[in-house]
Design an enzyme around this catalytic site. Structure first.
Site, PDB file in Angstrom:
ATOM      1  N   THR A 260     -17.935   8.661 -13.226  1.00 16.40           N
ATOM      2  CA  THR A 260     -17.754   9.523 -14.397  1.00 16.40           C
ATOM      3  C   THR A 260     -17.135  10.857 -13.992  1.00 16.40           C
ATOM      4  OG1 THR A 260     -19.553   8.504 -15.648  1.00 16.40           O
ATOM      5  CG2 THR A 260     -18.944  10.745 -16.257  1.00 16.40           C
TER       6      THR A 260
ATOM      7  N   ASN B 237     -14.006  -3.152 -17.963  1.00 17.14           N
ATOM      8  CA  ASN B 237     -15.416  -3.272 -17.597  1.00 17.14           C
ATOM      9  C   ASN B 237     -16.207  -4.198 -18.519  1.00 17.14           C
ATOM     10  OD1 ASN B 237     -14.876  -0.923 -19.411  1.00 17.14           O
ATOM     11  ND2 ASN B 237     -17.104  -0.901 -19.545  1.00 17.14           N
TER      12      ASN B 237
ATOM     13  N   GLN C 213     -14.191  -0.966 -11.577  1.00 15.72           N
ATOM     14  CA  GLN C 213     -14.554  -2.383 -11.562  1.00 15.72           C
ATOM     15  C   GLN C 213     -13.627  -3.210 -10.684  1.00 15.72           C
ATOM     16  OE1 GLN C 213     -17.242  -3.652 -12.742  1.00 15.72           O
ATOM     17  NE2 GLN C 213     -17.991  -2.078 -14.149  1.00 15.72           N
TER      18      GLN C 213
ATOM     19  N   SER D 158     -16.451   4.101  -7.704  1.00 20.03           N
ATOM     20  CA  SER D 158     -17.883   4.388  -7.806  1.00 20.03           C
ATOM     21  C   SER D 158     -18.666   3.497  -6.843  1.00 20.03           C
ATOM     22  CB  SER D 158     -18.374   4.148  -9.238  1.00 20.03           C
ATOM     23  OG  SER D 158     -19.750   4.427  -9.361  1.00 20.03           O
ATOM     24  N   GLY D 159     -19.509   4.121  -6.005  1.00 16.66           N
ATOM     25  CA  GLY D 159     -20.175   3.415  -4.923  1.00 16.66           C
ATOM     26  C   GLY D 159     -21.125   2.312  -5.336  1.00 16.66           C
ATOM     27  N   HIS D 160     -21.844   2.498  -6.435  1.00 15.89           N
ATOM     28  CA  HIS D 160     -22.889   1.527  -6.764  1.00 15.89           C
ATOM     29  C   HIS D 160     -22.360   0.245  -7.409  1.00 15.89           C
ATOM     30  CE1 HIS D 160     -23.501   2.119 -11.251  1.00 15.89           C
ATOM     31  NE2 HIS D 160     -22.702   3.117 -10.969  1.00 15.89           N
TER      32      HIS D 160
ATOM     33  N   CYS E 137     -22.775   1.861 -19.959  1.00 18.81           N
ATOM     34  CA  CYS E 137     -22.646   3.270 -20.331  1.00 18.81           C
ATOM     35  C   CYS E 137     -22.546   3.481 -21.835  1.00 18.81           C
ATOM     36  CB  CYS E 137     -21.424   3.885 -19.646  1.00 18.81           C
ATOM     37  SG  CYS E 137     -21.590   3.982 -17.858  1.00 18.81           S
TER      38      CYS E 137
END
Length: 384
Positions: A71, A150, A180, A200-202, A326
């Site tokens: 984000t 996503n 993604q 994004s890492g996760h 989200c």
């Protein structure tokens, strides 16, 4: 038996990532801005993390910036570029199927006086490259298009989009939300004419609370977070060393096995899509085959509300999503499904299944077995 099919919301971290981060929080916990030995050790971890991400993307280390997640990366890419390029024009192009982390800052910029063009997509969620090229003008300072949707998993034609943007206006900055896509597809930003790219890492077995923004050298972008001057003054704030190191380790691990993991997830995907195709009144959305991301399947189970099916599957130990994580708590339905022309019934009955390298054929078989058992029952109880 627990079956986790919500990997596009978040993934379970690699054990090696958790182990490394624990070490960095309990032993090598120094602030990398400190001048003593603890700080120097922490700075070395940070430097190695940056080296790893740069090597994977075939980029320069100075083009890698760590953020608090996808984000922030998206917000910085969009608002920072708008501020940095404002004197060159005030036109921004995006699509109707972007993630809320792109849609919201662009709406904010529109409120500040920027002109925004939101491109539509076809029934499978694809952007038309010719339509994008026609929309680019001498005033266009920024284009933002996601790599992988996503919600429905469609892979956008990023190669052609980048070529057409730069052909029409070489000064236009091309931002790609690759949140993604990273870890599932091979990505080299420079070859794709990408100037800014969010990660994004996760989403690939790394930690939450850490992300990355690739900023191509000489791209005009202003910092959004000011303070101590970390990361060359472009993103202030105490560096998240455990997060950066954990994300880099996860990135290296997932990219070391990219081809085999992707092939495995495509097999899993085809198994699920084939099984859903044998069910009555089930519609699978988006592109199929190689033009779909390997890890996402979005399907509408007509006659059953998505939330009802989600909780029914949860009771069976199967975890799925009723759309983007989200935006799942927001009313109004999926902008992506609306943009592709899905009916109200399709939107209200859509469920997203998303996989990882750990998803097994047995888990998909069990999921299909449960779906075939519960969906007809739920339809009988649906209020007419």
């Amino acid at each position: 038996m627990e079956i986790y099919l919500d990997n596009s919301a978040t993934t379970r971290a690699y054990p090696e990532v958790a182990e490394l981060m624990t070490k960095l929080m309990l032993e090598d916990y120094g602030n990398p801005s400190a001048l003593h030995q603890k700080g120097v050790e922490a700075e070395q971890y940070l430097r190695r993390a940056r080296e790893t991400m740069a090597k994977i993307l075939k980029a320069q280390e100075k083009e890698i910036y760590f953020t608090s997640g996808g984000t922030e990366s998206n917000n910085w890419a969009l608002m920072g570029t708008a501020m940095g390029m404002k004197r060159m024009g005030g036109h921004i192009i995006t699509t109707q199927v972007e993630h809320p982390a792109v849609q919201a800052p662009i709406t904010f910029l529109e409120e500040q006086g920027f002109t925004v063009t939101r491109l539509g997509v076809d029934r499978e969620g694809m952007v038309d490259p010719e339509e994008l090229e026609q929309a680019v003008t001498p005033e266009t300072i920024l284009v933002s298009v996601m790599f992988v949707n996503n919600e429905i998993g469609t892979v956008e034609p990023i190669v052609e989009l980048g070529e057409r943007i730069k052909k029409k206006n070489p000064n236009t900055v091309f931002h790609v939300d690759a949140i993604q896509a990273f870890g599932k597809l091979s990505i080299c930003p420079k070859k794709l004419n990408i100037d800014l790219m969010s990660v994004s890492g996760h989403k690939f077995h790394g930690p939450k609370g850490i992300g990355m923004l690739y900023v191509r050298e000489k791209t005009k972008i202003r910092p959004l977070i000011l303070g101590g001057g970390q990361q060359n003054g472009m993103r202030s704030g105490t560096d998240n060393v455990p997060g950066a190191a954990g994300m880099a380790l996860a990135a290296q691990m997932v990219c070391d096995h990219l081809e085999e993991n992707r092939a495995h997830m495509y097999r899993i995907r085809e198994q699920l899509v084939s099984g859903l195709g044998n069910m009555d009144r089930v519609i699978v959305h988006g592109k199929q085959g190689e033009q779909a991301a390997p890890q996402i399947v979005n399907a509408s189970f007509l006659g059953v509300r998505s939330e009802v099916l989600l909780h029914t599957l949860e009771n069976e130990g199967i975890y799925v999503s009723a759309g983007s994580a989200c935006s799942s708590h927001k009313r109004g339905g999926s902008p992506t499904l609306t943009a592709i022309g899905a009916s109200k019934e399709e939107r209200e009955s859509a469920v997203r299944f998303s996989f990882s390298e750990w998803t097994t054929e047995e888990e998909i078989e069990k999921t299909l077995e449960v779906l075939n058992r519960v969906v007809p029952v739920l339809r009988k109880f649906t209020r007419k």
